[in-house]
Design a protein around this motif. Structure first.
Motif, PDB file in Angstrom:
ATOM      1  N   GLU A  90       0.755  -1.170   0.138  1.00  0.00           N
ATOM      2  CA  GLU A  90       0.001  -0.007   0.022  1.00  0.00           C
ATOM      3  C   GLU A  90       0.922   1.256   0.061  1.00  0.00           C
ATOM      4  OE1 GLU A  90      -2.589  -0.075   3.192  1.00  0.00           O
ATOM      5  OE2 GLU A  90      -3.914  -2.005   2.515  1.00  0.00           O
ATOM      6  N   ARG A  91       0.339   2.424  -0.527  1.00  0.00           N
ATOM      7  CA  ARG A  91       0.809   3.775  -0.703  1.00  0.00           C
ATOM      8  C   ARG A  91       2.288   3.911  -1.102  1.00  0.00           C
ATOM      9  NH1 ARG A  91      -2.135   6.968   2.049  1.00  0.00           N
ATOM     10  NH2 ARG A  91      -0.277   8.396   2.732  1.00  0.00           N
ATOM     11  N   LEU A  92       2.423   2.822  -2.273  1.00  0.00           N
ATOM     12  CA  LEU A  92       3.976   2.834  -2.601  1.00  0.00           C
ATOM     13  C   LEU A  92       3.661   3.135  -4.215  1.00  0.00           C
ATOM     14  CD1 LEU A  92       6.035  -0.196  -1.551  1.00  0.00           C
ATOM     15  CD2 LEU A  92       5.948   2.262  -0.653  1.00  0.00           C
ATOM     16  N   THR A  93       4.678   4.087  -4.697  1.00  0.00           N
ATOM     17  CA  THR A  93       4.623   4.425  -6.234  1.00  0.00           C
ATOM     18  C   THR A  93       5.186   3.045  -6.871  1.00  0.00           C
ATOM     19  OG1 THR A  93       6.832   4.992  -6.333  1.00  0.00           O
ATOM     20  CG2 THR A  93       5.315   6.617  -5.717  1.00  0.00           C
ATOM     21  N   ALA A  94       4.813   3.127  -8.383  1.00  0.00           N
ATOM     22  CA  ALA A  94       5.347   2.105  -9.271  1.00  0.00           C
ATOM     23  C   ALA A  94       6.779   1.596  -9.293  1.00  0.00           C
ATOM     24  CB  ALA A  94       5.003   2.535 -10.670  1.00  0.00           C
ATOM     25  N   ARG A  95       7.791   3.008  -8.866  1.00  0.00           N
ATOM     26  CA  ARG A  95       9.212   2.633  -8.773  1.00  0.00           C
ATOM     27  C   ARG A  95       9.425   2.220  -7.303  1.00  0.00           C
ATOM     28  NH1 ARG A  95      13.365   4.851 -11.092  1.00  0.00           N
ATOM     29  NH2 ARG A  95      12.017   6.333 -12.204  1.00  0.00           N
ATOM     30  N   LEU A  98       8.765  -1.740  -7.442  1.00  0.00           N
ATOM     31  CA  LEU A  98       9.711  -2.614  -8.293  1.00  0.00           C
ATOM     32  C   LEU A  98      11.178  -2.357  -7.423  1.00  0.00           C
ATOM     33  CD1 LEU A  98       9.099  -1.467 -11.865  1.00  0.00           C
ATOM     34  CD2 LEU A  98       8.845  -3.791 -10.945  1.00  0.00           C
ATOM     35  N   ASP A  99      11.546  -1.399  -6.670  1.00  0.00           N
ATOM     36  CA  ASP A  99      12.687  -1.542  -5.993  1.00  0.00           C
ATOM     37  C   ASP A  99      12.353  -2.494  -4.589  1.00  0.00           C
ATOM     38  OD1 ASP A  99      13.995   0.383  -7.477  1.00  0.00           O
ATOM     39  OD2 ASP A  99      13.076   2.224  -6.091  1.00  0.00           O
ATOM     40  N   THR A 100      11.308  -2.499  -4.097  1.00  0.00           N
ATOM     41  CA  THR A 100      10.962  -3.308  -3.174  1.00  0.00           C
ATOM     42  C   THR A 100      10.961  -4.839  -3.441  1.00  0.00           C
ATOM     43  OG1 THR A 100       9.537  -1.713  -1.958  1.00  0.00           O
ATOM     44  CG2 THR A 100       9.362  -3.930  -1.118  1.00  0.00           C
ATOM     45  N   PHE A 101      10.548  -5.182  -4.627  1.00  0.00           N
ATOM     46  CA  PHE A 101      10.356  -6.554  -4.906  1.00  0.00           C
ATOM     47  C   PHE A 101      12.128  -6.933  -5.466  1.00  0.00           C
ATOM     48  CE2 PHE A 101       5.940  -6.206  -5.207  1.00  0.00           C
ATOM     49  CZ  PHE A 101       5.456  -7.703  -4.947  1.00  0.00           C
ATOM     50  N   ASP A 113      14.597   0.791 -13.744  1.00  0.00           N
ATOM     51  CA  ASP A 113      14.438   1.540 -14.670  1.00  0.00           C
ATOM     52  C   ASP A 113      14.272   0.812 -15.830  1.00  0.00           C
ATOM     53  OD1 ASP A 113      14.436   3.999 -13.194  1.00  0.00           O
ATOM     54  OD2 ASP A 113      16.463   4.140 -13.270  1.00  0.00           O
ATOM     55  N   GLN A 114      15.355  -0.172 -16.026  1.00  0.00           N
ATOM     56  CA  GLN A 114      14.994  -1.041 -17.130  1.00  0.00           C
ATOM     57  C   GLN A 114      13.372  -1.746 -17.167  1.00  0.00           C
ATOM     58  OE1 GLN A 114      17.753  -4.320 -17.021  1.00  0.00           O
ATOM     59  NE2 GLN A 114      17.071  -5.239 -18.945  1.00  0.00           N
ATOM     60  N   MET A 115      13.071  -2.166 -16.042  1.00  0.00           N
ATOM     61  CA  MET A 115      11.510  -2.982 -16.034  1.00  0.00           C
ATOM     62  C   MET A 115      10.513  -1.744 -16.345  1.00  0.00           C
ATOM     63  SD  MET A 115      12.403  -5.888 -16.329  1.00  0.00           S
ATOM     64  CE  MET A 115      10.592  -6.221 -16.340  1.00  0.00           C
ATOM     65  N   LEU A 116      10.471  -0.649 -15.909  1.00  0.00           N
ATOM     66  CA  LEU A 116       9.570   0.366 -16.253  1.00  0.00           C
ATOM     67  C   LEU A 116       9.676   0.789 -17.649  1.00  0.00           C
ATOM     68  CD1 LEU A 116      10.240   2.769 -13.114  1.00  0.00           C
ATOM     69  CD2 LEU A 116       8.283   1.551 -13.461  1.00  0.00           C
ATOM     70  N   ASP A 123       6.569   7.038 -17.470  1.00  0.00           N
ATOM     71  CA  ASP A 123       5.671   8.152 -17.242  1.00  0.00           C
ATOM     72  C   ASP A 123       4.901   8.033 -15.902  1.00  0.00           C
ATOM     73  OD1 ASP A 123       3.894   6.301 -18.635  1.00  0.00           O
ATOM     74  OD2 ASP A 123       2.811   8.122 -19.206  1.00  0.00           O
ATOM     75  N   LYS A 124       4.699   6.775 -15.486  1.00  0.00           N
ATOM     76  CA  LYS A 124       3.786   6.331 -13.903  1.00  0.00           C
ATOM     77  C   LYS A 124       4.865   6.049 -13.069  1.00  0.00           C
ATOM     78  CE  LYS A 124       0.118   6.998 -16.461  1.00  0.00           C
ATOM     79  NZ  LYS A 124      -0.775   8.178 -16.166  1.00  0.00           N
ATOM     80  N   ALA A 125       6.067   6.186 -13.071  1.00  0.00           N
ATOM     81  CA  ALA A 125       6.920   5.853 -12.182  1.00  0.00           C
ATOM     82  C   ALA A 125       6.775   6.330 -10.804  1.00  0.00           C
ATOM     83  CB  ALA A 125       8.544   5.943 -12.628  1.00  0.00           C
ATOM     84  N   ASP A 126       6.217   7.359 -10.622  1.00  0.00           N
ATOM     85  CA  ASP A 126       6.213   8.155  -9.379  1.00  0.00           C
ATOM     86  C   ASP A 126       4.612   8.258  -9.018  1.00  0.00           C
ATOM     87  OD1 ASP A 126       8.791   8.643  -8.958  1.00  0.00           O
ATOM     88  OD2 ASP A 126       8.840  10.360 -10.336  1.00  0.00           O
TER      89      ASP A 126
END
Length: 300
Positions: A90-95, A98-101, A113-116, A123-126
């Motif tokens: 919850e409450r995490l951005t797309a970036r 992915l950083d957490t996983f 960044d590569q996967m985004l 454009d939806k990273a944040d």
């Protein structure tokens, strides 16, 4: 790179319902394998047993010789799993997702960044995941499954809710993963997707595998007639029937569509009449095979 998967006699029941009823198949290292079937056929349950998320009531699963139910950390690091229903922190951005996983697998930060980029979410990273559209969440879920560059990838309806552009872009990603030697298993309701991506497919219904082969071989085995559509006004109905011959399956009125099992002869006759302009030819597809095996009735 890539691992062998063996499923032998898998069984799962829910009360009186045998959701999976003696399913067996082998996926070769580096193969792209599809599980197809109508709603309730048992494909998701079978996939979850292979992933180690459900314990089979009978039968065995081996991934590169290991039982996934044992949850061996080394095996799990080699697997990427995208579930039918996505779930995020919850409450995490797309970036941040992915950083957490990626951190769980010890992946370098640059991989995010590569996967985004691969799934079209730069454009939806944040943007927080709860503010993403359904299709964007689906793409993010796939990126999370691939963040650690797994050797075997399980995808349960990966392109559901995606628009045509996103579907085809994701196909390119999956082809690249598979061509690098990874083993991929997916379930899908899109027969064109299975034809485009899979080396082999298994068509399931009522918990059992009905047929299993390459898409091309299954289509050939159907022995379906070919539909030849002519531009309106090309031939009269009488001329279309004369070209079709007595062995035609059908000639519509006003003679714009000829359905035949002798397409080569019909096309030759049309060429002799200079009647090929605007013509289209449609043979059987994997969807025809699917409907022939599983029927056309509605499923709950």
């Amino acid at each position: 790179m890539g691992v062998e998967i063996r499923a032998e006699g898998l069984v799962m029941t829910y009360g009186d319902v045998r959701a999976v009823d003696g399913v067996s198949f082998t996926v070769a290292p580096g193969e792209f394998f599809g599980l197809l079937g109508p709603n309730g056929a048992g494909k998701t349950t079978a996939l979850e047993m292979i992933e180690g998320l459900r314990r089979p009531m009978a039968g065995t699963v081996r991934i590169d010789g290991h039982d996934p139910w044992n949850r061996e950390p080394e095996l799990q690091r080699r697997m990427g799993v995208q579930l039918q229903a996505s779930s995020f922190f919850e409450r995490l951005t797309a970036r941040e997702q992915l950083d957490t996983f990626g951190a769980l697998y010890g992946v370098a930060a640059g991989r995010t960044d590569q996967m985004l980029e691969q799934v079209g979410l730069v454009d939806k990273a944040d943007v927080r995941t709860e503010d993403l559209s359904g299709g964007q969440k689906q793409r993010l879920s796939i990126a999370c499954a691939l963040i650690h560059d797994p050797e075997v990838v399980f995808l349960d309806e990966p392109t559901a809710a995606l628009d045509p552009q996103a579907r085809h872009n994701l196909w390119d990603v999956l082809r690249t993963i598979n061509h690098s030697g990874r083993t991929v298993i997916l379930t899908t309701h899109y027969m064109d997707e299975a034809e485009a991506l899979c080396d082999r497919v298994a068509i399931m219904d009522a918990g059992r595998i009905l047929e299993m082969d390459t898409p091309a071989a299954l289509v050939r085995g159907l022995d379906a007639p070919v539909r030849i559509s002519l531009a309106p006004g090309t031939l009269s109905l009488a001329d279309a029937r004369a070209v079709a011959g007595s062995d035609a399956v059908d000639v519509d009125d006003p003679g714009t569509t000829i359905t035949t099992r002798d397409a080569a002869r019909v096309l030759s006759d049309l060429a002799a009449r200079d009647a090929l302009g605007g013509l289209s030819v449609k043979g059987a597809s994997l969807e025809d095979v699917f409907l022939d095996l599983t029927g056309r009735q509605y499923r709950a």
